[in-house]
Design a protein around this motif. Structure first.
Motif, short mmCIF file in Angstrom:
data_model
loop_
_atom_site.label_atom_id
_atom_site.label_comp_id
_atom_site.label_asym_id
_atom_site.label_seq_id
_atom_site.Cartn_x
_atom_site.Cartn_y
_atom_site.Cartn_z
N GLY A 96 37.31 41.73 45.49
CA GLY A 96 37.41 42.80 44.14
C GLY A 96 37.64 40.94 43.60
N PHE A 97 38.68 40.35 44.14
CA PHE A 97 39.17 39.38 42.31
C PHE A 97 38.33 38.05 42.39
N LEU A 98 37.28 37.49 43.49
CA LEU A 98 36.10 36.77 43.59
C LEU A 98 35.05 37.25 41.69
N GLY A 99 35.09 38.67 42.38
CA GLY A 99 34.29 38.90 41.35
C GLY A 99 34.24 39.37 39.63
N ILE A 100 35.86 38.72 39.77
CA ILE A 100 36.22 38.87 38.56
C ILE A 100 35.59 37.28 37.51
N PHE A 101 35.00 36.15 38.60
CA PHE A 101 34.25 35.62 37.66
C PHE A 101 32.97 35.85 37.10
N PRO A 102 31.89 36.00 37.59
CA PRO A 102 31.36 36.64 36.61
C PRO A 102 31.14 37.23 36.20
#
Length: 264
Positions: A96-102
């Motif tokens: 979920g955290f990595l998904g924030i960047f896109p």
């Protein structure tokens, strides 16, 4: 303990979902104060939060499916009820955290939002939501700790996720406490750093905490890579990226930029 929820006016309310809602409400209240305090645009913040939540949920589900791929019955993927079961539960925070960047990139390009300002003053809201989510984990028994006979041990009696009638370390509550401390620190010190260094500071602090807390986790759903769990491997990568970003931002502030790129 270990019940999945409670009844409110004859309606069943799951503990985990309830705590997530509480976390979102708490973070929204803090964010509203920050937006007004630093004269940001509330509509832009809502768009940014909504897109980050959408991309974040997708990332959390995708990473969960990847780390638990060995438990998926591929022969049943034509069964809609089985697909529904896979989609209804199971999320990994790092996904979920990595998904924030896109989501940040999308909002910057599509809506022309100056993302850096919102990261600077709003990054502290992320661990606040996550902290309440971990309390929800504690209430239902997911992400449970290792067997433990010391003080503050927790015993589940009706959990679908944790082993019942065994004393376990309350790792979810310890992580929740750490998340709240990180959140308060980021909110307190938000004027000292820009958006990139704010999110980088969160990456560094959380990755350190998560790496060591993994040794106190007793669930086996997270996958492993040699001597480390999947989350520990991701923690190492997140820590390095966060640290490099902090160094980059410090050099930019001092007028020496050696790594290009920003969140504006």
């Amino acid at each position: 303990m270990g019940a999945l929820g409670f009844h409110l006016f004859s309606r069943f309310v799951p503990y985990y979902g309830f705590m997530i809602v509480i976390g979102i409400m708490a973070a929204a209240g803090i964010a509203y104060v920050q937006v007004k305090r630093f004269h940001l645009d509330w509509n832009d913040f809502v768009i940014l939060s909504a897109m980050s939540g959408l991309f974040g949920m997708a990332g959390a589900k995708i990473l969960y499916l990847l780390v638990s791929i060995h438990t998926i019955d591929f022969a049943r993927l034509n069964d809609l009820s089985y697909i529904g079961m896979l989609m209804s539960g199971g999320f990994v925070f790092y996904g979920g955290f990595l998904g924030i960047f896109p989501a940040l990139y999308f909002c910057r390009k599509k809506f022309k939002i100056h993302v850096s300002e919102y990261l600077q003053y709003g990054t502290g809201c992320i661990p606040i939501v996550h902290g309440f989510g971990r309390i929800g984990c504690h209430l239902v028994g997911c992400c449970h700790g290792i067997p433990y006979n010391g003080r503050f041990a927790v015993i589940y009696s009706n959990s679908l996720y944790a082993p019942n009638d065994i004393r376990l370390f309350p790792v979810q509550l310890l992580e929740a406490f750490g998340e709240f401390m990180i959140g308060f620190y980021l909110l307190y010190s938000c004027k000292r750093r820009n958006g990139a260094s704010a999110i980088a500071m969160y990456m560094v602090l959380y990755s350190i905490m998560r790496f060591f807390l993994e040794y106190l986790r007793g669930d086996s759903v997270r996958g492993s890579f040699y001597l480390f769990s999947t989350s520990q491997v991701i923690s190492i990568v997140v820590f390095v990226i966060g640290l490099l970003t902090i160094v980059r931002e410090k050099h930019k502030k001092d007028g020496v930029c050696f790594i290009r790129g920003d969140f504006r």
